[in-house]
Scaffold this motif. Structure first.
Motif, PDB file in Angstrom:
ATOM      1  N   GLN A  64      47.451 -54.817   8.510  1.00 46.85           N
ATOM      2  CA  GLN A  64      47.530 -54.775   9.977  1.00 46.85           C
ATOM      3  C   GLN A  64      46.239 -55.280  10.607  1.00 46.85           C
TER       4      GLN A  64
ATOM      5  N   LEU B 194      49.274 -49.723   4.915  1.00 44.10           N
ATOM      6  CA  LEU B 194      49.475 -50.789   5.894  1.00 44.10           C
ATOM      7  C   LEU B 194      48.217 -51.128   6.685  1.00 44.10           C
TER       8      LEU B 194
ATOM      9  N   GLU C 160      48.598 -58.246  -0.235  1.00 45.63           N
ATOM     10  CA  GLU C 160      48.451 -58.142   1.218  1.00 45.63           C
ATOM     11  C   GLU C 160      47.978 -59.450   1.828  1.00 45.63           C
TER      12      GLU C 160
ATOM     13  N   VAL D  95      55.562 -54.549   8.183  1.00 45.99           N
ATOM     14  CA  VAL D  95      54.864 -54.634   9.473  1.00 45.99           C
ATOM     15  C   VAL D  95      55.775 -55.284  10.513  1.00 45.99           C
TER      16      VAL D  95
END
Length: 441
Positions: free
Chosen positions: A27, A23, A121, A154
Motif C-alpha cells: 500500500q 498489506l 509485493e 488492494v
C-alpha cells in the motif's frame, strides 16, 4: 537499464522473508506510484487452493474469443517470470516484453527507496503499473497466497471475486484446518461484489465462504444450486444458470475437474458484467484454452521422444493432497478408456505433504520413480520421496533426473507401453517443459 533478473536479485535483499503476508508495504509503494491499482480495468479476483489458474485460463480464452482484451496476472511461473504478466490485446495478449518489465520494476525500485518489501509485493506493484498504462477490458487477477492479506488484495471494488476449490496447503501461513484456509481465501470478497463460490470438496469450506460473503454484504453465487451448475451429457457438458442453459463441448483441458473450472469461469464472467459474450465465444474458448503444466500431454519434444514407442507422457504440477486426488481420478478415467500401466515420475518439495499426495495413487500406479528437482534447495531428496512412496505401498525407484527416469522405463518389462505421469511440483513441471523444448508461449 538493468535486466529484470538483476532487479529482482536486488529485491531479494530488501526483505529477509520470502513470504510475509501483510498489506502495509505494498500500500505504501502503490501510494508513491500514484495508485495504479485504482486505474485498472474491471478486475476479476481469483483465490483458491486448486483450479485458480485453470479458471483464469478459461476466462481469458472466452474473453479473447469474444473480441475483448484481457490482462492476466498469475503465479508462480513455470519457466520465465514474464509468464506471470500477460498484457491484454484484441485478438490475444502476450507475455510482458523484457524492456517493459525491466522499466516497470526499475520505477518500483526507485519509488520503494530501499525500504523493506517482498519480491512478490514489488512485482505485483509493477504488474499493476503495467496494467494501468495499457487499455484492456478486464484484468484477471490471481491471488498469490491466501487472499485476505495477499499483496493482490488492494483492489477495493472488483467486478467479481472467485474462490475455487479449497484444501489444506501452506499451513504455515494459512492455518492447518480447512476452515482457517477458507477464512483467508474469503478475504477477497468485498461488499456489493459478486462472490462466485466453486464446488468445494469440504463442507466446512463452503460454509465459511457463504457465511463470510453474507456477513460482509457480498452476493454469493454458488455452484450446484439454482445459481449455476454443470454436468456431463453424451460427451459434452451442460452449463445452466438462472438465465440460460448452454450445451457446450468438453473443454480442451483434460480431467473431469475442468468441467467445474469451466463452469466457474462462465459464471464469473456473467456475474462480472460480461453476460453479453455469446455461446459461440464460450465454445471457442473451451476449444482453444491452454494452461501448460496441468494435465498436459507431451506429444512432441526431446523428453517425449525418449519415452518408449507407444507410451504416453503426461505432465502436471499438482503437489498437494487434493491436487493428487484430482490427478489420480484423471488417470483412473484414462485407464477406463485405455487400460495401460501407469508409472509416476515424482519430485516433491520438503514443505509438501508427500505421504498425503502419494497415497492417492496406491492401487493405481504400477511403479514410481523419484527424481530430484533441479535448482530447488527446498526439494526433498529423491531417496526420501522413494522411501515415503514405499511406505504407503507404492513400488518405488530412484533416478538421477527425469531423463534417467524415462530411460529406465525399458527395464520395467511391462506387457504394453506405459502411461507416464510426471508430477509433484510446479518447479519440476517448469524444468520438464524447458528440457522438452516446449516452454509456455
Amino acid at each position: 537499464m538493468d535486466s529484470s533478473d538483476a532487479l529482482m536479485a536486488r529485491f531479494l535483499a530488501l526483505h529477509p522473508r520470502t513470504i510475509d503476508l501483510s498489506l502495509g508495504r505494498i500500500q505504501r509503494l502503490l501510494e508513491r506510484l500514484g495508485h495504479p491499482e485504482r486505474k485498472l480495468p474491471p478486475v476479476i479476483h481469483v483465490a483458491g487452493t486448486n483450479g485458480k489458474g485453470s479458471t483464469i485460463a478459461f476466462m481469458r480464452a472466452i474473453l479473447e474469443a469474444g473480441g475483448l482484451a484481457a490482462h492476466v496476472y498469475t503465479s508462480p511461473h513455470l519457466v520465465r517470470f514474464h509468464e506471470r504478466i500477460r498484457i491484454g490485446a484484441i485478438g490475444g495478449g502476450s507475455y510482458v516484453p523484457e524492456d517493459q518489465l525491466a522499466d516497470a520494476l526499475a520505477r518500483c525500485e526507485a519509488a520503494n527507496a530501499g525500504e523493506p518489501i517482498t519480491v512478490f509485493e514489488i512485482t505485483t506493484a509493477a504488474a499493476f503499473l503495467l496494467f494501468s498504462e495499457t487499455p484492456a477490458d478486464v484484468l484477471l487477477l490471481e491471488v498469490g497466497l491466501g487472499g485476505r492479506v495477499d499483496a493482490t488484495n488492494v483492489i477495493d471494488n472488483p467486478a467479481a471475486a472467485v474462490v475455487t476449490p479449497i484444501g489444506r496447503d501452506h499451513a504455515e501461513y494459512l492455518g492447518d484446518t480447512v476452515e482457517a484456509v477458507a477464512t483467508e481465501k474469503a478475504g477477497i470478497f468485498k461488499r456489493g461484489c459478486p462472490a462466485i463460490i466453486a464446488a468445494q470438496d469440504y463442507k466446512e469450506a463452503d460454509s465459511v465462504l457463504c457465511r463470510f460473503a453474507e456477513e460482509i454484504g457480498a452476493t454469493p453465487i454458488r455452484v450446484g444450486n439454482q445459481d449455476f451448475s454443470v454436468h456431463a451429457e453424451r460427451g459434452r457438458i451442460v452449463y445452466q444458470d438462472e438465465v440460460d442453459l448452454f450445451d457446450l463441448p468438453q473443454p480442451r483441458l483434460n480431467g473431469r475437474h475442468q468441467f467445474t473450472n469451466a463452469a466457474t469461469a462462465i459464471a464469473a464472467l456473467r456475474a462480472a458484467g460480461f453476460g453479453d459474450i455469446g455461446v459461440a465465444a464460450i465454445e471457442t474458448g473451451l476449444n482453444k484454452v491452454e494452461w501448460p503444466g496441468r494435465l498436459q500431454r507431451l506429444n512432441r519434444g526431446r523428453l517425449a521422444e525418449m519415452t518408449p514407442d507407444g507410451a504416453e507422457l503426461w505432465l502436471d504440477g499438482g503437489h498437494n493432497i487434493d491436487g493428487g486426488r484430482i490427478l489420480a481420478t484423471a488417470m483412473a478415467d484414462l485407464g477406463e478408456r485405455s487400460d495401460v500401466p501407469l508409472v509416476l515420475v515424482v519430485g516433491l518439495l520438503g514443505t509438501k505433504d508427500a505421504e498425503g499426495f502419494l497415497r492417492n495413487f496406491v492401487g493405481l500406479a504400477r511403479g514410481l520413480i523419484a527424481v530430484p528437482i533441479g535448482g530447488q534447495m527446498a526439494a526433498r531428496p529423491a531417496e526420501e520421496v522413494a522411501q515415503i512412496a514405499a511406505d504407503v505401498g507404492l513400488t518405488a525407484h530412484v533416478a538421477s533426473s527425469v531423463e534417467a527416469a524415462l530411460e529406465s522405463l525399458a527395464d520395467f518389462a511391462f506387457e504394453q507401453p506405459p502411461r507416464v505421469l510426471i508430477c509433484g511440483s510446479l518447479y519440476l513441471a517448469g524444468n520438464v517443459l524447458t528440457a522438452n523444448g516446449t516452454p509456455p508461449t
